[in-house]
Design a protein around this motif. Structure first.
Motif, mmCIF file in Angstrom:
data_model
loop_
_atom_site.group_PDB
_atom_site.id
_atom_site.type_symbol
_atom_site.label_atom_id
_atom_site.label_comp_id
_atom_site.label_asym_id
_atom_site.label_seq_id
_atom_site.Cartn_x
_atom_site.Cartn_y
_atom_site.Cartn_z
ATOM 1 N N ILE A 145 0.871 -1.176 0.000
ATOM 2 C CA ILE A 145 0.000 0.000 0.000
ATOM 3 C C ILE A 145 0.910 1.229 0.000
ATOM 4 O O ILE A 145 1.845 1.318 0.801
ATOM 5 C CB ILE A 145 -0.916 0.038 1.241
ATOM 6 C CG1 ILE A 145 -1.775 -1.229 1.316
ATOM 7 C CG2 ILE A 145 -1.807 1.270 1.207
ATOM 8 C CD1 ILE A 145 -2.639 -1.302 2.568
ATOM 9 N N HIS A 146 0.629 2.162 -0.915
ATOM 10 C CA HIS A 146 1.484 3.337 -1.073
ATOM 11 C C HIS A 146 0.757 4.622 -0.677
ATOM 12 O O HIS A 146 -0.468 4.714 -0.776
ATOM 13 C CB HIS A 146 1.962 3.468 -2.521
ATOM 14 C CG HIS A 146 2.824 2.343 -2.987
ATOM 15 N ND1 HIS A 146 2.304 1.212 -3.587
ATOM 16 C CD2 HIS A 146 4.165 2.161 -2.925
ATOM 17 C CE1 HIS A 146 3.290 0.399 -3.890
ATOM 18 N NE2 HIS A 146 4.433 0.942 -3.496
ATOM 19 N N ASP A 147 1.542 5.604 -0.276
ATOM 20 C CA ASP A 147 1.011 6.945 -0.056
ATOM 21 C C ASP A 147 0.663 7.530 -1.423
ATOM 22 O O ASP A 147 1.524 7.603 -2.300
ATOM 23 C CB ASP A 147 2.057 7.816 0.643
ATOM 24 C CG ASP A 147 1.521 9.191 0.994
ATOM 25 O OD1 ASP A 147 1.111 9.913 0.067
ATOM 26 O OD2 ASP A 147 1.538 9.566 2.174
ATOM 27 N N PRO A 148 -0.584 7.942 -1.662
ATOM 28 C CA PRO A 148 -0.971 8.424 -2.991
ATOM 29 C C PRO A 148 -0.334 9.751 -3.366
ATOM 30 O O PRO A 148 -0.316 10.107 -4.543
ATOM 31 C CB PRO A 148 -2.494 8.556 -2.877
ATOM 32 C CG PRO A 148 -2.750 8.741 -1.423
ATOM 33 C CD PRO A 148 -1.707 7.944 -0.700
ATOM 34 N N THR A 149 0.195 10.476 -2.390
ATOM 35 C CA THR A 149 0.815 11.767 -2.669
ATOM 36 C C THR A 149 2.302 11.622 -2.946
ATOM 37 O O THR A 149 2.812 12.110 -3.956
ATOM 38 C CB THR A 149 0.609 12.732 -1.487
ATOM 39 O OG1 THR A 149 -0.783 12.868 -1.231
ATOM 40 C CG2 THR A 149 1.207 14.102 -1.805
ATOM 41 N N THR A 150 3.018 10.940 -2.063
ATOM 42 C CA THR A 150 4.468 10.810 -2.200
ATOM 43 C C THR A 150 4.881 9.511 -2.876
ATOM 44 O O THR A 150 6.038 9.354 -3.249
ATOM 45 C CB THR A 150 5.135 10.858 -0.818
ATOM 46 O OG1 THR A 150 4.735 9.703 -0.054
ATOM 47 C CG2 THR A 150 4.720 12.112 -0.066
ATOM 48 N N HIS A 151 3.932 8.561 -2.995
ATOM 49 C CA HIS A 151 4.176 7.219 -3.541
ATOM 50 C C HIS A 151 5.106 6.393 -2.654
ATOM 51 O O HIS A 151 5.619 5.355 -3.084
ATOM 52 C CB HIS A 151 4.735 7.295 -4.969
ATOM 53 C CG HIS A 151 3.885 8.121 -5.894
ATOM 54 N ND1 HIS A 151 2.609 7.747 -6.252
ATOM 55 C CD2 HIS A 151 4.116 9.320 -6.486
ATOM 56 C CE1 HIS A 151 2.098 8.679 -7.047
ATOM 57 N NE2 HIS A 151 2.986 9.638 -7.210
ATOM 58 N N ALA A 152 5.336 6.858 -1.437
ATOM 59 C CA ALA A 152 6.160 6.091 -0.496
ATOM 60 C C ALA A 152 5.426 4.830 -0.066
ATOM 61 O O ALA A 152 4.195 4.808 0.026
ATOM 62 C CB ALA A 152 6.493 6.951 0.725
ATOM 63 N N LEU A 153 6.176 3.783 0.211
ATOM 64 C CA LEU A 153 5.603 2.520 0.670
ATOM 65 C C LEU A 153 5.178 2.667 2.126
ATOM 66 O O LEU A 153 6.007 2.963 2.995
ATOM 67 C CB LEU A 153 6.637 1.405 0.515
ATOM 68 C CG LEU A 153 6.220 -0.018 0.887
ATOM 69 C CD1 LEU A 153 5.044 -0.477 0.035
ATOM 70 C CD2 LEU A 153 7.396 -0.968 0.724
ATOM 71 N N LEU A 154 3.899 2.479 2.405
ATOM 72 C CA LEU A 154 3.375 2.633 3.768
ATOM 73 C C LEU A 154 3.333 1.321 4.527
ATOM 74 O O LEU A 154 3.444 1.294 5.744
ATOM 75 C CB LEU A 154 1.969 3.235 3.737
ATOM 76 C CG LEU A 154 1.836 4.644 3.159
ATOM 77 C CD1 LEU A 154 0.370 5.069 3.170
ATOM 78 C CD2 LEU A 154 2.679 5.632 3.943
ATOM 79 N N GLY A 155 3.113 0.225 3.804
ATOM 80 C CA GLY A 155 2.980 -1.060 4.466
ATOM 81 C C GLY A 155 2.423 -2.088 3.515
ATOM 82 O O GLY A 155 2.470 -1.918 2.287
ATOM 83 N N VAL A 156 1.876 -3.153 4.063
ATOM 84 C CA VAL A 156 1.413 -4.286 3.261
ATOM 85 C C VAL A 156 0.073 -4.779 3.796
ATOM 86 O O VAL A 156 -0.144 -4.825 5.012
ATOM 87 C CB VAL A 156 2.454 -5.426 3.296
ATOM 88 C CG1 VAL A 156 1.839 -6.744 2.857
ATOM 89 C CG2 VAL A 156 3.636 -5.094 2.404
ATOM 90 N N LEU A 157 -0.816 -5.142 2.868
ATOM 91 C CA LEU A 157 -2.063 -5.820 3.208
ATOM 92 C C LEU A 157 -1.897 -7.294 2.874
ATOM 93 O O LEU A 157 -1.449 -7.647 1.779
ATOM 94 C CB LEU A 157 -3.218 -5.225 2.406
ATOM 95 C CG LEU A 157 -4.562 -5.949 2.513
ATOM 96 C CD1 LEU A 157 -5.100 -5.908 3.930
ATOM 97 C CD2 LEU A 157 -5.567 -5.337 1.536
ATOM 98 N N ASP A 158 -2.266 -8.175 3.813
ATOM 99 C CA ASP A 158 -2.007 -9.606 3.649
ATOM 100 C C ASP A 158 -3.215 -10.435 4.093
ATOM 101 O O ASP A 158 -3.931 -10.056 5.023
ATOM 102 C CB ASP A 158 -0.794 -9.997 4.493
ATOM 103 C CG ASP A 158 -0.612 -11.500 4.603
ATOM 104 O OD1 ASP A 158 -0.168 -12.120 3.611
ATOM 105 O OD2 ASP A 158 -0.912 -12.055 5.682
ATOM 106 N N ILE A 159 -3.430 -11.543 3.396
ATOM 107 C CA ILE A 159 -4.374 -12.571 3.837
ATOM 108 C C ILE A 159 -3.571 -13.853 4.044
ATOM 109 O O ILE A 159 -2.881 -14.311 3.135
ATOM 110 C CB ILE A 159 -5.486 -12.824 2.803
ATOM 111 C CG1 ILE A 159 -6.430 -11.636 2.731
ATOM 112 C CG2 ILE A 159 -6.269 -14.083 3.158
ATOM 113 C CD1 ILE A 159 -7.358 -11.491 3.913
ATOM 114 N N THR A 160 -3.636 -14.418 5.252
ATOM 115 C CA THR A 160 -2.913 -15.645 5.580
ATOM 116 C C THR A 160 -3.911 -16.700 6.049
ATOM 117 O O THR A 160 -4.785 -16.407 6.862
ATOM 118 C CB THR A 160 -1.877 -15.373 6.685
ATOM 119 O OG1 THR A 160 -0.815 -14.578 6.143
ATOM 120 C CG2 THR A 160 -1.278 -16.671 7.221
ATOM 121 N N GLY A 161 -3.783 -17.909 5.499
ATOM 122 C CA GLY A 161 -4.711 -18.973 5.885
ATOM 123 C C GLY A 161 -4.282 -20.312 5.337
ATOM 124 O O GLY A 161 -3.091 -20.566 5.136
ATOM 125 N N GLY A 162 -5.274 -21.152 5.049
ATOM 126 C CA GLY A 162 -5.002 -22.497 4.562
ATOM 127 C C GLY A 162 -5.311 -22.655 3.094
ATOM 128 O O GLY A 162 -5.185 -21.701 2.306
#
Length: 411
Positions: A145-162
C-alpha cells in the motif's frame, strides 16, 4: 509452488536472502519488535490507521469466512493489525503471527508480506515455499500500500490462511482492497487541503489534468503553498473530469450524459458516478448546477493546443504523449480525441519538415499513417538514409491496406 522440480525463481531468491541474513529454517517464532507498550502508539500514529477500518470492513468478513487472517503491516514488516476468527488467530500464535511481530523476510524468512515489502509488488507464497518449516502449513497473499501523494511505501495488506486462500481470486481481492485504501487516503488528503478556510486566508485551487496516452487520468491538485496531491482516477471519472475541464462554464446533467454515454442511460447512473467523484474531490472542487470544476485548470492536451496556436509544431508534437484517453468510448471524449489528433497531424503535414513527420511515423499511433509516410518520403533529401525506410513502409502499407501502388519519386 514448491515442487520436486524446485522453487519458483523469486521464491528461491527470497530463500537466499533469508539464509544470508541468518534466518534459520527451524526457527519457530517471528520476533516481536513492537511490544504492547509501544504498539498502540505506533498504530495510532501510522497513516494506515485511517484506512484500517475500511480494510476490515471490505476483507475482514471474507477472511473469517475462509478461516483466514487479515493482516496489515507497516513499512518495516511489523504487523500492526490482525483480523480473523478467534480460532484462526490462536492457530497463528505458535508461529509468531501476532500483532507487533516482524515479518520482514530477513528476520522471519520467506513469506508474502516480507516479499511484498522487499519487491514492492503483489506476492503469493504457498505452504512449502515458506523458508521456516513452522510456517509451511500456511499460505499467504500480500500486496503493498502506497502513499498516494508521495508514492512512499506505507505497508502491506495480507491474507494468511489455509488451502481456501490458495485460489487466484484471493490475490485479486487483496489488490482491490489495497487500491481502495489508497483511494481513501487520497480522498482524505485532498479534502484536508481543499477544506474551507477563512475568506482572507483561502488559497486558490489549481488543477492539472494529464490524459494524453493514458487510460486513467492523473489529477494533481495544488492549494496555495501546500504540497500538491496527485490522484489516479477511474476510467469513468477520467472521462467526466476531462469533459468538465473542456467546459469552463460547466455542463448540465443532460449535456454531460450525452457526451459520456454511447447509449441512453438512466439519470441515476450519472448521479451515482458524480456522487462518487464528489466524494473523492470534495464539494469545493466539483460544483453542481451546472457541473463544473471550481479551480484554475491546466491540462496536457490544452498545452498541445496552445503550442499549435502559437505555431510551435515541434513543441506541440513533443508534448503530445499519445491519443486522449485512448481506451475511452465516450462520444464526447472520442470527438475531442479525434479533433486534437487531426489538428496536430495536419500541422505536421503542413510544416513540410521531414524530421517532424518522422517523429509522427515512429510513434505507436502514426506507424500506419500512409499519408504521413508518403509526405515524409517526398520531403526527405534523396541522400537521406531514411528514404529507403519510408519507401519500404509505403510498400508494406500498400500490401496490408490495399492503398494502391504509390509512385515513389521526388515532387
Amino acid at each position: 509452488m514448491a515442487t520436486s522440480r524446485g522453487l519458483r525463481a523469486l521464491v528461491a531468491e527470497s530463500w537466499f536472502r533469508s539464509a544470508a541474513a541468518g534466518v534459520r529454517a527451524d526457527t519457530v517464532h517471528a520476533p516481536i519488535t513492537l511490544p504492547d507498550d509501544t504498539l498502540r502508539d505506533h498504530r495510532e500514529a501510522h497513516p494506515l490507521a485511517r484506512v484500517f477500518p475500511l480494510l476490515e470492513d471490505v476483507l475482514g468478513q471474507a477472511a473469517r469466512d475462509c478461516d483466514a487472517i487479515l493482516a496489515v503491516s507497516d513499512e518495516a514488516g511489523q504487523l500492526l493489525w490482525l483480523c480473523g476468527s478467534p480460532a484462526s488467530l490462536r492457530r497463528a500464535e505458535p508461529i509468531g503471527f501476532v500483532e507487533g511481530s516482524n515479518w520482514d523476510e530477513t528476520i522471519a524468512g520467506t513469506n508474502a508480506p516480507g516479499m511484498a515489502l522487499r519487491l514492492d509488488e503483489s506476492v503469493q507464497v504457498i505452504r512449502a515455499e515458506h523458508f521456516r518449516t513452522s510456517v509451511q502449513r500456511w499460505s499467504c497473499a500480500a500486496t503493498p500500500i502506497h502513499d498516494p501523494t508521495t508514492h512512499a511505501l506505507l505497508g502491506v495488506l495480507d491474507i494468511t490462511g489455509g488451502v481456501a486462500i490458495e485460489v487466484p481470486q484471493t490475490m485479486g481481492m487483496v489488490r482491490a482492497a489495497a487500491r481502495m485504501a489508497e483511494a481513501e487516503l487520497a480522498r482524505d488528503s485532498l479534502q484536508r487541503r481543499t477544506s474551507p478556510e477563512p475568506a482572507a486566508h483561502r488559497a486558490d485551487i489549481a488543477v492539472n489534468v494529464e490524459s494524453l496516452g493514458r487510460s486513467e487520468t492523473l489529477l494533481t491538485v495544488s492549494t496555495g503553498s501546500r504540497n500538491p496531491v496527485t490522484i489516479r482516477l477511474s476510467p469513468r471519472h477520467s472521462e467526466i473530469v476531462l469533459l468538465l475541464a473542456c467546459a469552463p462554464r460547466g455542463l448540465s446533467g443532460d449535456e454531460l450524459a450525452v457526451l459520456l454515454y454511447e447509449h441512453d442511460t438512466s439519470d441515476s447512473t450519472l448521479r451515482a458516478e458524480l456522487k462518487r467523484l464528489r466524494g473523492l474531490l470534495g464539494d469545493e472542487l466539483l460544483a453542481s448546477r451546472p457541473y463544473r470544476l471550481v479551480a484554475e485548470i491546466s491540462a496536457d492536451w490544452l498545452a498541445v493546443r496552445a503550442r499549435l496556436s502559437a505555431g510551435d509544431v515541434a513543441g506541440a508534437l513533443l508534448a503530445y504523449r499519445g491519443p486522449l484517453l485512448p481506451q475511452s468510448t465516450a462520444p464526447g471524449v472520442g470527438r475531442l480525441r479525434a479533433e486534437l489528433e487531426n489538428e496536430l497531424r495536419q500541422a505536421v503535414l503542413t510544416s513540410r519538415q521531414s524530421n517532424l513527420m518522422s517523429t509522427w511515423t515512429r510513434s505507436a499511433w502514426g506507424t500506419d499513417d500512409y499519408g504521413m509516410w508518403r509526405a515524409q518520403y517526398e520531403h526527405l533529401p534523396t541522400t537521406s538514409p531514411l528514404r529507403p525506410l519510408a519507401a519500404a513502409q509505403l510498400r508494406r502499407l500498400d500490401r496490408e491496406l490495399g492503398v494502391g501502388q504509390p509512385t515513389l519519386r521526388r515532387p
